[in-house]
Design an enzyme around this catalytic site. Structure first.
Site, mmCIF file in Angstrom:
data_model
loop_
_atom_site.group_PDB
_atom_site.id
_atom_site.type_symbol
_atom_site.label_atom_id
_atom_site.label_comp_id
_atom_site.label_asym_id
_atom_site.label_seq_id
_atom_site.Cartn_x
_atom_site.Cartn_y
_atom_site.Cartn_z
ATOM 1 N N CYS A 286 0.803 -0.751 -0.135
ATOM 2 C CA CYS A 286 -0.121 -0.223 -0.011
ATOM 3 C C CYS A 286 0.603 1.368 0.215
ATOM 4 O O CYS A 286 0.555 2.006 -0.960
ATOM 5 C CB CYS A 286 -0.845 0.509 0.913
ATOM 6 S SG CYS A 286 -1.326 -2.311 1.735
ATOM 7 N N ARG A 315 7.201 -11.143 5.776
ATOM 8 C CA ARG A 315 6.572 -10.885 6.782
ATOM 9 C C ARG A 315 6.835 -11.696 7.936
ATOM 10 O O ARG A 315 7.054 -12.903 7.589
ATOM 11 C CB ARG A 315 5.039 -11.211 6.911
ATOM 12 C CG ARG A 315 3.706 -10.255 5.553
ATOM 13 C CD ARG A 315 2.848 -10.078 5.486
ATOM 14 N NE ARG A 315 1.940 -9.613 4.999
ATOM 15 C CZ ARG A 315 1.075 -9.315 5.221
ATOM 16 N NH1 ARG A 315 0.016 -10.097 5.967
ATOM 17 N NH2 ARG A 315 -0.105 -8.377 4.161
ATOM 18 N N GLN A 333 1.457 -11.188 -3.356
ATOM 19 C CA GLN A 333 0.381 -10.342 -3.127
ATOM 20 C C GLN A 333 -0.002 -10.114 -4.088
ATOM 21 O O GLN A 333 0.412 -8.928 -4.566
ATOM 22 C CB GLN A 333 0.074 -9.168 -1.926
ATOM 23 C CG GLN A 333 -1.510 -9.140 -1.416
ATOM 24 C CD GLN A 333 -0.928 -8.159 0.513
ATOM 25 O OE1 GLN A 333 0.260 -6.963 0.041
ATOM 26 N NE2 GLN A 333 -1.687 -8.725 0.676
ATOM 27 N N ASP A 335 -2.554 -7.645 -5.491
ATOM 28 C CA ASP A 335 -2.915 -6.142 -5.120
ATOM 29 C C ASP A 335 -3.282 -4.915 -5.487
ATOM 30 O O ASP A 335 -3.014 -5.020 -6.953
ATOM 31 C CB ASP A 335 -1.816 -5.153 -4.198
ATOM 32 C CG ASP A 335 -2.386 -5.208 -2.601
ATOM 33 O OD1 ASP A 335 -3.218 -5.439 -1.723
ATOM 34 O OD2 ASP A 335 -0.490 -4.891 -1.656
ATOM 35 N N HIS A 337 -5.249 -1.478 -5.769
ATOM 36 C CA HIS A 337 -5.271 0.233 -5.092
ATOM 37 C C HIS A 337 -6.257 1.247 -5.758
ATOM 38 O O HIS A 337 -5.584 1.778 -6.741
ATOM 39 C CB HIS A 337 -4.011 1.143 -4.541
ATOM 40 C CG HIS A 337 -3.310 0.253 -3.067
ATOM 41 N ND1 HIS A 337 -2.137 -0.532 -3.640
ATOM 42 C CD2 HIS A 337 -3.868 -1.037 -1.937
ATOM 43 C CE1 HIS A 337 -2.121 -1.571 -2.654
ATOM 44 N NE2 HIS A 337 -3.208 -1.165 -1.378
ATOM 45 N N LYS A 416 -14.482 -3.464 6.051
ATOM 46 C CA LYS A 416 -14.031 -4.222 5.166
ATOM 47 C C LYS A 416 -15.213 -5.283 4.160
ATOM 48 O O LYS A 416 -15.973 -5.905 5.304
ATOM 49 C CB LYS A 416 -12.322 -5.462 5.314
ATOM 50 C CG LYS A 416 -12.436 -5.949 6.286
ATOM 51 C CD LYS A 416 -11.036 -7.406 6.902
ATOM 52 C CE LYS A 416 -11.667 -7.901 7.361
ATOM 53 N NZ LYS A 416 -9.968 -8.225 7.799
ATOM 54 N N HIS A 462 -8.710 -0.990 -0.637
ATOM 55 C CA HIS A 462 -7.202 -1.590 -0.643
ATOM 56 C C HIS A 462 -8.244 -2.622 -1.428
ATOM 57 O O HIS A 462 -9.442 -3.702 -0.358
ATOM 58 C CB HIS A 462 -6.943 -1.909 0.877
ATOM 59 C CG HIS A 462 -6.417 -1.149 1.307
ATOM 60 N ND1 HIS A 462 -4.710 -0.866 1.060
ATOM 61 C CD2 HIS A 462 -6.932 -0.157 1.692
ATOM 62 C CE1 HIS A 462 -4.952 0.646 1.338
ATOM 63 N NE2 HIS A 462 -5.482 0.692 2.120
#
Length: 596
Positions: A286, A315, A333, A335, A337, A416, A462
């Protein structure tokens, strides 16, 4: 089914309800602990929660425990069930609680009591002679547990801390009737056959090595599968007017402080020092997307701005929770945005819901949806949260989707929508998510110029479709039991030669198929054809071609489809038509993508 809540009140609920399962399995954990204390009085009890599928209890034994003792423990547990012991709930003061736990000689329970917030009074649940410091919920009596089974044992550090003592964790499952238990155990056996770690090795897709715990190695066939998923992802996103970016894997501390990760996620981040400045390997994509948005002034005419990124994130997960591709320390990921105005929120959420729905149907998944609302610890105004939550609800209602509401389970920055896939044997997996965020644009002071000429703050979505590409591959392996549909199969066709004389013709067939984009291999080893067929079947190859002198003379191939015993002779041209009809092309709305 009646259950007793934390405050001692009784309510009627069904086993299928989340609170019903929690009470049922939590009570069974107490039955397990009671049975263990009856059989091995010197054992110390730690914790025994309900989990997603069943329960576990952590014990400290004064001997080396093994699963060989399950039978006698289960026998004692069934005895406790037959005794139909009623559960009694008592709230006491701290002094009484401390005295009671000291008399029981339960050091782990004493530690839990000391850590209990001062404003909270200790509560105990009692069943027969067994008494435990516990918040519930529970069944009103042990007799409701009609079927139970202990499943496995593992080591677990007390409170998950490697500095604490190692305990023995016993996992189990229970149900209101034997039929439900039998169905569950059948599913467990089927799941073992489909274990993606086992199949991943057998099919040459990926491996895990001691040199990098939690860091998967993708092998050539696994890379084909991974790239096919990524190619499919790129096509549907290009169609939906997303632009793709790639941001650095490592960024400085100041950025992560601005995003809030340095303060709230630091223990899960890998860090280093470059030129006397703290840097962190990104755990999320992000902040990089925010920097790209801020590269130049934005106008309302630029919005919505849909930015996608297939970013490799890292992570720090504890070694005890690592599990194949399902729980790793680095993953890709998928992702995206989306930056938008207030007026565009609902339309953008609907577009994302439709995209996720299309993708999951492509892989044959059913799914259910959950809406998670504001948690206890969050940032932002009440007005922002109400506005965000209402927009998510309206979008779900517009699409006619039934959804559960998870009160207080949202992200700290916004509510979410989570998508839970159901695989071919009924298990659920949380993958896709849509998170509405009013906070990160504020933290980064992101702006756009509105129609009124004034500066405004964009709102951010997101969202992920696969969630983690690696985890999604693990789910697909188990969903299909390694038998991927033709378009996803790393090897679509395998050509087997009957004799050395057929090798030249086999190579000709392979070359012709490869020109048409078919992924194929030839097995020309000097082995019996039955042996080669068995090997190809174990590799879950969709189409097996057998060629010998007869096929070479007639310019045909003997075609055997996966999971079918019979074979059929046909020309290579007919085979191509058959492959096409079997879905070698990926349909993505109005677009098509070759399965190469």
């Amino acid at each position: 089914m009646k259950i007793m809540l934390k405050n001692g009140s009784v309510q009627e609920t069904a086993f299928e309800d989340s609170v019903g399962k929690e009470a049922f399995w939590h009570t069974t954990a107490h039955i397990l602990a009671q049975a263990v204390k009856r059989l091995y009085p010197n054992t110390k009890c730690a914790i025994g929660p309900a989990i997603r599928d069943g329960f576990y209890y952590d014990f400290s034994f004064d001997f080396e425990f093994s699963a060989d003792r399950f039978e006698e423990i289960e026998k004692e547990m069934k005895k406790i069930v037959k005794e139909n012991l009623r559960l009694e709930h008592n709230i006491v003061n701290r002094e009484t609680a401390q005295k009671q736990i000291a008399e029981q000689d339960e050091p782990f329970k004493m530690e839990l009591l000391h850590d209990l917030p001062q404003q909270e009074e200790p509560g105990f649940f009692k069943q027969g002679e067994y008494v435990e410091l516990c918040a519930g919920p529970h069944l009103v009596s042990t007799g409701a547990v009609k079927a139970l089974k202990l499943l496995s044992t593992a080591g677990a550090y007390w409170r998950g801390d490697e500095k604490n003592p190692m305990l023995t964790r016993i996992y189990g499952i229970s149900f209101p009737n034997q039929e439900m238990l039998d169905q569950y155990l059948e599913q467990v056996e089927e799941a073992k056959k489909r274990d993606h770690r086992k199949l991943g090795q057998e099919l040459g897709l990926f491996t895990l090595m001691e040199a990098g715990p939690g860091f998967p190695f993708f092998l050539p066939k696994g890379m084909i599968l991974k790239n096919l998923l990524i190619e499919y992802w790129r096509r549907i996103h290009q169609r939906e007017n997303y632009v793709e970016i790639s941001t650095p894997m490592m960024l400085n501390r100041q950025l992560w402080e601005t995003s809030g990760h340095w303060d709230h996620y630091r223990e899960n981040m890998y860090t280093t020092v470059i030129d006397e400045t703290d840097f962190a390997v990104r755990p999320m994509n992000c902040p990089g997307g925010m920097l790209v948005y801020q590269l130049q002034p934005r106008s309302y005419k630029d919005l919505p701005m849909r930015i996608g990124e297939l970013g490799l994130v890292h992570r720090h997960e504890k070694s005890g929770v690592l599990h194949g591709l399902m729980r790793v320390r680095c993953f890709t990921q998928d992702d995206a945005h989306i930056f938008m105005t207030q007026e565009q929120i609902q339309d953008e959420i609907i577009r994302v819901i439709r995209l996720i729905d299309e993708a999951y149907k492509k892989f044959g998944f059913n799914y259910h949806v959950e809406l998670s609302t504001r948690p206890e610890h969050s940032i932002g105004s009440d007005e922002d949260w109400e506005n965000a939550t209402e927009n998510l609800k309206r979008a779900l209602d517009h699409q006619g989707l039934t959804y559960l509401v998870n009160e207080g389970d949202g992200a700290f920055y916004g509510p979410k929508i989570d998508f839970h896939l159901e695989d071919s044997i009924g298990r659920t997996w949380q993958c896709g998510t849509i998170q509405l965020d009013f906070q990160l644009p504020q933290r980064f002071e992101a702006e756009y110029t509105g129609k009124d000429g004034a500066k405004h703050r964009p709102i951010m979505i997101h969202r992920v479709v696969f969630g983690s590409v690696e985890r999604f591959i693990g789910i697909l392996i188990e969903h299909y039991a390694g038998k991927f549909p033709l378009w996803l199969s790393p090897v679509q066709v395998k050509i087997l030669t009957v004799s050395e004389k057929a090798a030249v013709y086999a190579k000709k067939v392979e070359d012709e198929l490869r020109k048409d984009g078919v992924r194929c291999e030839t097995d020309a080893r000097d082995e019996k054809i039955g042996y080669k067929i068995r090997n190809a079947r174990m590799e879950r190859i969709p189409y097996i071609l057998v060629v010998g002198e007869k096929e070479a003379q007639t310019q045909t191939v003997s075609v055997r489809k996966r999971d079918q015993e019979h074979s059929a002779g046909m020309s290579v041209e007919c085979l191509k038509e058959l492959l096409e009809a079997d879905g070698r092309q990926v349909c993505t709305g109005n677009d098509t993508l070759s399965g190469v």
